[in-house]
Design a protein around this motif. Structure first.
Motif, PDB file in Angstrom:
ATOM      1  N   PRO A 222      15.711  -5.278 -80.441  1.00  0.00           N
ATOM      2  CA  PRO A 222      17.092  -5.712 -80.243  1.00  0.00           C
ATOM      3  C   PRO A 222      18.129  -4.891 -81.016  1.00  0.00           C
ATOM      4  CG  PRO A 222      15.924  -7.261 -81.646  1.00  0.00           C
ATOM      5  CD  PRO A 222      14.906  -6.284 -81.132  1.00  0.00           C
ATOM      6  N   LYS A 223      17.678  -4.128 -81.973  1.00  0.00           N
ATOM      7  CA  LYS A 223      18.567  -3.292 -82.777  1.00  0.00           C
ATOM      8  C   LYS A 223      19.176  -2.145 -81.953  1.00  0.00           C
ATOM      9  CE  LYS A 223      18.161  -0.516 -86.997  1.00  0.00           C
ATOM     10  NZ  LYS A 223      17.239  -0.142 -88.081  1.00  0.00           N
ATOM     11  N   TYR A 224      18.538  -1.808 -80.850  1.00  0.00           N
ATOM     12  CA  TYR A 224      18.952  -0.670 -80.027  1.00  0.00           C
ATOM     13  C   TYR A 224      19.570  -1.152 -78.720  1.00  0.00           C
ATOM     14  CZ  TYR A 224      16.155   1.588 -83.527  1.00  0.00           C
ATOM     15  OH  TYR A 224      15.668   2.005 -84.738  1.00  0.00           O
ATOM     16  N   PRO A 225      20.427  -0.326 -78.116  1.00  0.00           N
ATOM     17  CA  PRO A 225      21.077  -0.744 -76.865  1.00  0.00           C
ATOM     18  C   PRO A 225      20.062  -0.989 -75.751  1.00  0.00           C
ATOM     19  CG  PRO A 225      22.089   1.271 -77.742  1.00  0.00           C
ATOM     20  CD  PRO A 225      20.871   0.996 -78.566  1.00  0.00           C
ATOM     21  N   ASP A 226      20.341  -1.985 -74.932  1.00  0.00           N
ATOM     22  CA  ASP A 226      19.470  -2.323 -73.809  1.00  0.00           C
ATOM     23  C   ASP A 226      19.317  -1.163 -72.831  1.00  0.00           C
ATOM     24  OD1 ASP A 226      19.256  -4.812 -74.921  1.00  0.00           O
ATOM     25  OD2 ASP A 226      20.430  -5.847 -73.363  1.00  0.00           O
ATOM     26  N   ASP A 227      20.345  -0.320 -72.754  1.00  0.00           N
ATOM     27  CA  ASP A 227      20.303   0.787 -71.792  1.00  0.00           C
ATOM     28  C   ASP A 227      19.833   2.105 -72.411  1.00  0.00           C
ATOM     29  OD1 ASP A 227      22.555   1.311 -73.320  1.00  0.00           O
ATOM     30  OD2 ASP A 227      23.857   1.708 -71.602  1.00  0.00           O
ATOM     31  N   ASP A 228      19.220   2.037 -73.594  1.00  0.00           N
ATOM     32  CA  ASP A 228      18.679   3.238 -74.220  1.00  0.00           C
ATOM     33  C   ASP A 228      17.484   3.738 -73.404  1.00  0.00           C
ATOM     34  OD1 ASP A 228      18.290   5.298 -76.011  1.00  0.00           O
ATOM     35  OD2 ASP A 228      17.405   4.036 -77.572  1.00  0.00           O
ATOM     36  N   ASP A 229      17.302   5.051 -73.351  1.00  0.00           N
ATOM     37  CA  ASP A 229      16.203   5.653 -72.612  1.00  0.00           C
ATOM     38  C   ASP A 229      14.859   5.316 -73.247  1.00  0.00           C
ATOM     39  OD1 ASP A 229      17.695   7.133 -70.637  1.00  0.00           O
ATOM     40  OD2 ASP A 229      18.262   8.516 -72.243  1.00  0.00           O
TER      41      ASP A 229
ATOM     42  N   GLU B 247      15.672  -2.031 -71.142  1.00  0.00           N
ATOM     43  CA  GLU B 247      15.693  -3.346 -70.505  1.00  0.00           C
ATOM     44  C   GLU B 247      14.860  -3.384 -69.221  1.00  0.00           C
ATOM     45  OE1 GLU B 247      19.805  -4.102 -69.735  1.00  0.00           O
ATOM     46  OE2 GLU B 247      19.981  -2.441 -68.325  1.00  0.00           O
ATOM     47  N   GLU B 248      14.450  -2.224 -68.726  1.00  0.00           N
ATOM     48  CA  GLU B 248      13.649  -2.154 -67.504  1.00  0.00           C
ATOM     49  C   GLU B 248      12.151  -1.987 -67.780  1.00  0.00           C
ATOM     50  OE1 GLU B 248      16.617  -0.055 -64.398  1.00  0.00           O
ATOM     51  OE2 GLU B 248      16.026   1.148 -66.149  1.00  0.00           O
ATOM     52  N   TRP B 249      11.776  -1.656 -69.001  1.00  0.00           N
ATOM     53  CA  TRP B 249      10.365  -1.491 -69.360  1.00  0.00           C
ATOM     54  C   TRP B 249       9.826  -2.866 -69.719  1.00  0.00           C
ATOM     55  CZ3 TRP B 249       7.181   2.826 -69.480  1.00  0.00           C
ATOM     56  CH2 TRP B 249       5.946   2.625 -70.084  1.00  0.00           C
ATOM     57  N   GLU B 250       8.981  -3.420 -68.872  1.00  0.00           N
ATOM     58  CA  GLU B 250       8.496  -4.784 -69.053  1.00  0.00           C
ATOM     59  C   GLU B 250       7.013  -4.801 -69.391  1.00  0.00           C
ATOM     60  OE1 GLU B 250       7.928  -8.511 -66.143  1.00  0.00           O
ATOM     61  OE2 GLU B 250       9.975  -7.718 -66.222  1.00  0.00           O
ATOM     62  N   PHE B 251       6.661  -5.541 -70.455  1.00  0.00           N
ATOM     63  CA  PHE B 251       5.274  -5.723 -70.858  1.00  0.00           C
ATOM     64  C   PHE B 251       4.679  -6.879 -70.073  1.00  0.00           C
ATOM     65  CE2 PHE B 251       7.417  -3.647 -74.348  1.00  0.00           C
ATOM     66  CZ  PHE B 251       6.512  -2.672 -74.734  1.00  0.00           C
ATOM     67  N   ASP B 252       3.355  -7.012 -70.116  1.00  0.00           N
ATOM     68  CA  ASP B 252       2.696  -8.041 -69.318  1.00  0.00           C
ATOM     69  C   ASP B 252       3.046  -9.456 -69.743  1.00  0.00           C
ATOM     70  OD1 ASP B 252       1.241  -8.075 -71.668  1.00  0.00           O
ATOM     71  OD2 ASP B 252      -0.719  -8.101 -70.703  1.00  0.00           O
ATOM     72  N   ASP B 253       3.562  -9.640 -70.966  1.00  0.00           N
ATOM     73  CA  ASP B 253       3.949 -10.986 -71.403  1.00  0.00           C
ATOM     74  C   ASP B 253       5.372 -11.355 -70.975  1.00  0.00           C
ATOM     75  OD1 ASP B 253       5.548  -9.481 -73.089  1.00  0.00           O
ATOM     76  OD2 ASP B 253       4.681 -10.249 -74.945  1.00  0.00           O
TER      77      ASP B 253
ATOM     78  N   PHE C 231       9.083   3.779 -76.765  1.00  0.00           N
ATOM     79  CA  PHE C 231      10.085   3.598 -77.809  1.00  0.00           C
ATOM     80  C   PHE C 231      11.468   3.778 -77.196  1.00  0.00           C
ATOM     81  CE2 PHE C 231       6.601   4.604 -80.645  1.00  0.00           C
ATOM     82  CZ  PHE C 231       6.914   3.962 -81.831  1.00  0.00           C
ATOM     83  N   PRO C 232      12.465   3.084 -77.730  1.00  0.00           N
ATOM     84  CA  PRO C 232      13.835   3.438 -77.369  1.00  0.00           C
ATOM     85  C   PRO C 232      14.112   4.818 -77.985  1.00  0.00           C
ATOM     86  CG  PRO C 232      13.758   1.346 -78.584  1.00  0.00           C
ATOM     87  CD  PRO C 232      12.409   1.955 -78.653  1.00  0.00           C
ATOM     88  N   SER C 233      14.816   5.672 -77.285  1.00  0.00           N
ATOM     89  CA  SER C 233      15.036   7.031 -77.785  1.00  0.00           C
ATOM     90  C   SER C 233      15.753   7.047 -79.132  1.00  0.00           C
ATOM     91  CB  SER C 233      15.813   7.862 -76.771  1.00  0.00           C
ATOM     92  OG  SER C 233      17.151   7.429 -76.661  1.00  0.00           O
TER      93      SER C 233
END
Length: 154
Positions: free
Chosen positions: A93-100, A78-84, A139-141
């Motif tokens: 969305p299939k993976y937890p927001d707090d995944d590494d 949830e902290e990795w933000e793309f330019d868009d 990638f989400p871990s």
């Protein structure tokens, strides 16, 4: 444990962006994202199961390719933000927001860029990948599957 391919895959030029398996968007060869860190606590990455040099596959790819873990920035999806404005969590969305977040580079690309990467003991900084125009993808871990352990796990 040498895995040298002698250069980029057939038909690939340095100007072509790499599209991670299972993704609709190619990864740009320039910095097209912004990493937000709210505090120094976000840098704690001791929960991630991957380390630099692990060979992984994208669990969702129809035809997985070998990807090498290059960096673990110590932030959540949830902290990795793309330019868009989308975050990695928005795009997965299939993976937890707090995944590494785990940064990977295709093995064949890495072999051409840094032939002795499997003798290196430290991860490459993201800034170096960007400056050297090495295609990478976050990638989400939990989306990655360990295929071969890093040379550093001995």
């Amino acid at each position: 444990m040498t895995r040298k391919t002698g250069g980029p895959p057939d038909g690939r030029t340095d100007e072509e962006p790499w599209t991670p398996p299972g993704s609709d968007e190619p990864t740009q060869r320039s910095l097209d994202l912004v990493i937000r860190r709210d505090s120094e606590e976000d840098l704690d990455d001791d929960e991630c199961d991957f380390i630099y040099g692990d060979i992984v596959h994208d669990d969702e790819a129809d035809e997985p390719i070998a990807l090498v873990v290059m960096n673990i920035p110590g932030i959540d999806a949830e902290e990795w933000e793309f330019d868009d404005g989308d975050t990695l969590a928005d795009r997965t969305p299939k993976y937890p927001d707090d995944d590494d977040v785990v940064i990977v580079v295709p093995l064949d690309v890495l072999d051409g860029y840094l032939p002795y990467w499997d003798e290196r003991e430290t991860p490459l900084p993201l800034e170096q990948l960007v400056d050297d125009e090495v295609p990478f993808a976050p990638f989400p871990s939990l989306q990655l599957v360990l295929v071969e352990e890093s040379h550093l796990r001995d």
